[in-house]
Scaffold this active site. Structure first.
Site, PDB file in Angstrom:
ATOM      1  N   ARG A  54      44.859  41.880  42.187  1.00 51.08           N
ATOM      2  CA  ARG A  54      44.283  42.702  43.248  1.00 51.08           C
ATOM      3  C   ARG A  54      44.633  42.191  44.655  1.00 51.08           C
ATOM      4  O   ARG A  54      45.121  42.952  45.506  1.00 51.08           O
ATOM      5  CB  ARG A  54      42.731  42.739  43.123  1.00 51.08           C
ATOM      6  CG  ARG A  54      42.223  43.685  42.077  1.00 51.08           C
ATOM      7  CD  ARG A  54      40.971  43.124  41.409  1.00 51.08           C
ATOM      8  NE  ARG A  54      41.387  42.111  40.467  1.00 51.08           N
ATOM      9  CZ  ARG A  54      41.657  42.363  39.190  1.00 51.08           C
ATOM     10  NH1 ARG A  54      41.426  43.540  38.715  1.00 51.08           N
ATOM     11  NH2 ARG A  54      42.108  41.420  38.377  1.00 51.08           N
ATOM     12  N   THR A  55      44.380  40.900  44.889  1.00 51.17           N
ATOM     13  CA  THR A  55      44.558  40.361  46.240  1.00 51.17           C
ATOM     14  C   THR A  55      46.023  40.444  46.656  1.00 51.17           C
ATOM     15  O   THR A  55      46.360  40.865  47.767  1.00 51.17           O
ATOM     16  CB  THR A  55      44.080  38.890  46.284  1.00 51.17           C
ATOM     17  OG1 THR A  55      42.801  38.819  45.663  1.00 51.17           O
ATOM     18  CG2 THR A  55      43.997  38.378  47.699  1.00 51.17           C
ATOM     19  N   LYS A  82      60.219  22.140  41.510  1.00 52.39           N
ATOM     20  CA  LYS A  82      61.086  20.948  41.602  1.00 52.39           C
ATOM     21  C   LYS A  82      60.370  19.825  42.339  1.00 52.39           C
ATOM     22  O   LYS A  82      60.985  18.826  42.695  1.00 52.39           O
ATOM     23  CB  LYS A  82      62.376  21.309  42.354  1.00 52.39           C
ATOM     24  CG  LYS A  82      63.171  22.425  41.714  1.00 52.39           C
ATOM     25  CD  LYS A  82      64.380  22.749  42.610  1.00 52.39           C
ATOM     26  CE  LYS A  82      64.949  24.109  42.314  1.00 52.39           C
ATOM     27  NZ  LYS A  82      65.831  24.583  43.376  1.00 52.39           N
ATOM     28  N   ARG A 104      46.787  32.049  48.835  1.00 50.88           N
ATOM     29  CA  ARG A 104      45.938  31.989  47.620  1.00 50.88           C
ATOM     30  C   ARG A 104      46.321  30.712  46.877  1.00 50.88           C
ATOM     31  O   ARG A 104      47.507  30.502  46.600  1.00 50.88           O
ATOM     32  CB  ARG A 104      46.181  33.218  46.751  1.00 50.88           C
ATOM     33  CG  ARG A 104      45.793  33.061  45.258  1.00 50.88           C
ATOM     34  CD  ARG A 104      44.300  32.919  45.001  1.00 50.88           C
ATOM     35  NE  ARG A 104      43.548  34.114  45.227  1.00 50.88           N
ATOM     36  CZ  ARG A 104      43.222  35.009  44.279  1.00 50.88           C
ATOM     37  NH1 ARG A 104      43.607  34.824  43.031  1.00 50.88           N
ATOM     38  NH2 ARG A 104      42.507  36.063  44.577  1.00 50.88           N
ATOM     39  N   HIS A 132      36.559  33.237  49.448  1.00 54.45           N
ATOM     40  CA  HIS A 132      37.497  34.367  49.335  1.00 54.45           C
ATOM     41  C   HIS A 132      37.012  35.394  50.378  1.00 54.45           C
ATOM     42  O   HIS A 132      36.438  36.423  50.035  1.00 54.45           O
ATOM     43  CB  HIS A 132      37.417  34.921  47.919  1.00 54.45           C
ATOM     44  CG  HIS A 132      38.539  35.825  47.533  1.00 54.45           C
ATOM     45  ND1 HIS A 132      39.495  36.285  48.412  1.00 54.45           N
ATOM     46  CD2 HIS A 132      38.852  36.367  46.324  1.00 54.45           C
ATOM     47  CE1 HIS A 132      40.338  37.065  47.754  1.00 54.45           C
ATOM     48  NE2 HIS A 132      39.965  37.132  46.494  1.00 54.45           N
TER      49      HIS A 132
HETATM   50  N1   CP Z   1      39.256  39.648  43.099  1.00 53.46           N
HETATM   51  C1   CP Z   1      40.407  38.971  43.051  1.00 53.46           C
HETATM   52  O1   CP Z   1      40.636  38.047  43.838  1.00 53.46           O
HETATM   53  O2   CP Z   1      41.282  39.398  42.084  1.00 53.46           O
HETATM   54  P1   CP Z   1      42.728  38.796  41.826  1.00 53.46           P
HETATM   55  O3   CP Z   1      42.540  37.395  41.283  1.00 53.46           O
HETATM   56  O4   CP Z   1      43.367  39.737  40.831  1.00 53.46           O
HETATM   57  O5   CP Z   1      43.450  38.769  43.138  1.00 53.46           O
END
Ligand code: CP
Length: 255
Positions: A54-55, A82, A104, A132
């Protein structure tokens, strides 16, 4: 706002402005041509050290809908394999002069470190057990759209379920997933008739949520996903373009 590292750094006024812009972008998304020129000539780097559906897809789409150039980096398949460090990777990719880096990773606090190694605006797109913030913003936006206001809500007006994040657990906290599901799973029997249901995804169907509640009319889960694009457009706009002439929200609506 220079970076978005923590929801703690965002005031109620900031949240209302970001949600108003996301709403304006949502109207735009109904049109045949969904792109706006707000970030033309800007570069957004998506730096992903952890799996994401999603993100990652919504940040990519958000940047493209704003006409930015997008570079997607995954640790898997990169020189990270590496032995290249996070700092060297950030400094290497910063040589391409990104305007924003979306991070992320599984390491709490890493996006704040990245902000010290580059001139780009940094967006925390999930740093392990820590935060988040764009998920928090899209959750607020989704609820506000459905309910009109978040004031005067009571407990269990909204039920927010989370996945058991086994990848972040060092110990086995439960005898078994079967027992967890039996004791705690939100199913049609446990979900109140008027409660709204939210979940950030990914859902482990049959564990924290039963199949029937994931797909029921009270579930906002897919609305949360759709909100992800327009809220992330609004965040990118806030960090990279808010001071420029183009603004999707007239001045009087953004307060
Ligand atoms: N909600 C969320 O962060 O989903 P993903 O891990 O798929 O990005």
């Amino acid at each position: 706002m220079k970076h978005l590292l923590s929801i703690e750094d965002v005031s109620r006024e900031d949240i209302e402005r970001i949600c108003a812009r996301a709403g304006a972008f949502a109207e735009n998304q109904q049109r045949e041509i969904k792109k706006v020129p707000a970030l033309r000539g800007r570069t957004v780097l998506n730096l992903f050290y952890e799996a994401s559906t999603r993100t990652r897809s919504s940040f990519e789409l958000a940047a493209k809908r704003l006409s930015a150039d997008v570079v997607n980096f995954s640790a898997s398949g990169s020189s990270t394999e590496k032995g290249e460090s996070l700092k060297d990777t950030v400094q290497t990719l910063s040589a391409h002069r990104p305007d924003a880096i979306v991070v992320r990773c599984p390491w709490a606090g890493a996006p704040a470190l990245v902000a010290e190694w580059t001139d780009a605006a940094i967006i925390n797109a999930g740093d392990g057990k820590h935060e988040h913030p764009t998920q928090a913003l899209l959750d607020i936006y989704t609820l506000n759209r459905r309910l009109g206001s978040l004031d005067d809500l009571h407990e269990a007006d909204v039920v927010y379920a989370l996945r058991m994040q086994n990848e972040r657990m060092q110990q086995a906290y439960l005898p078994s997933m079967r027992e967890y599901a039996s004791l705690f799973q939100i199913n049609a029997r446990r979900l109140g008739a008027r409660s709204l249901l939210m979940h950030p995804g990914p859902v482990n169907r049959g564990v924290e949520l039963s199949d029937e509640v994931v797909d029921c009319a009270q579930s906002l889960i897919l609305e949360q996903v759709a909100a992800g694009v327009v809220v992330r457009m609004a965040v990118l706009f806030e960090l990279l373009a808010a001071s420029r002439a183009f603004d999707p929200v007239p001045e009087h609506q953004s307060a």
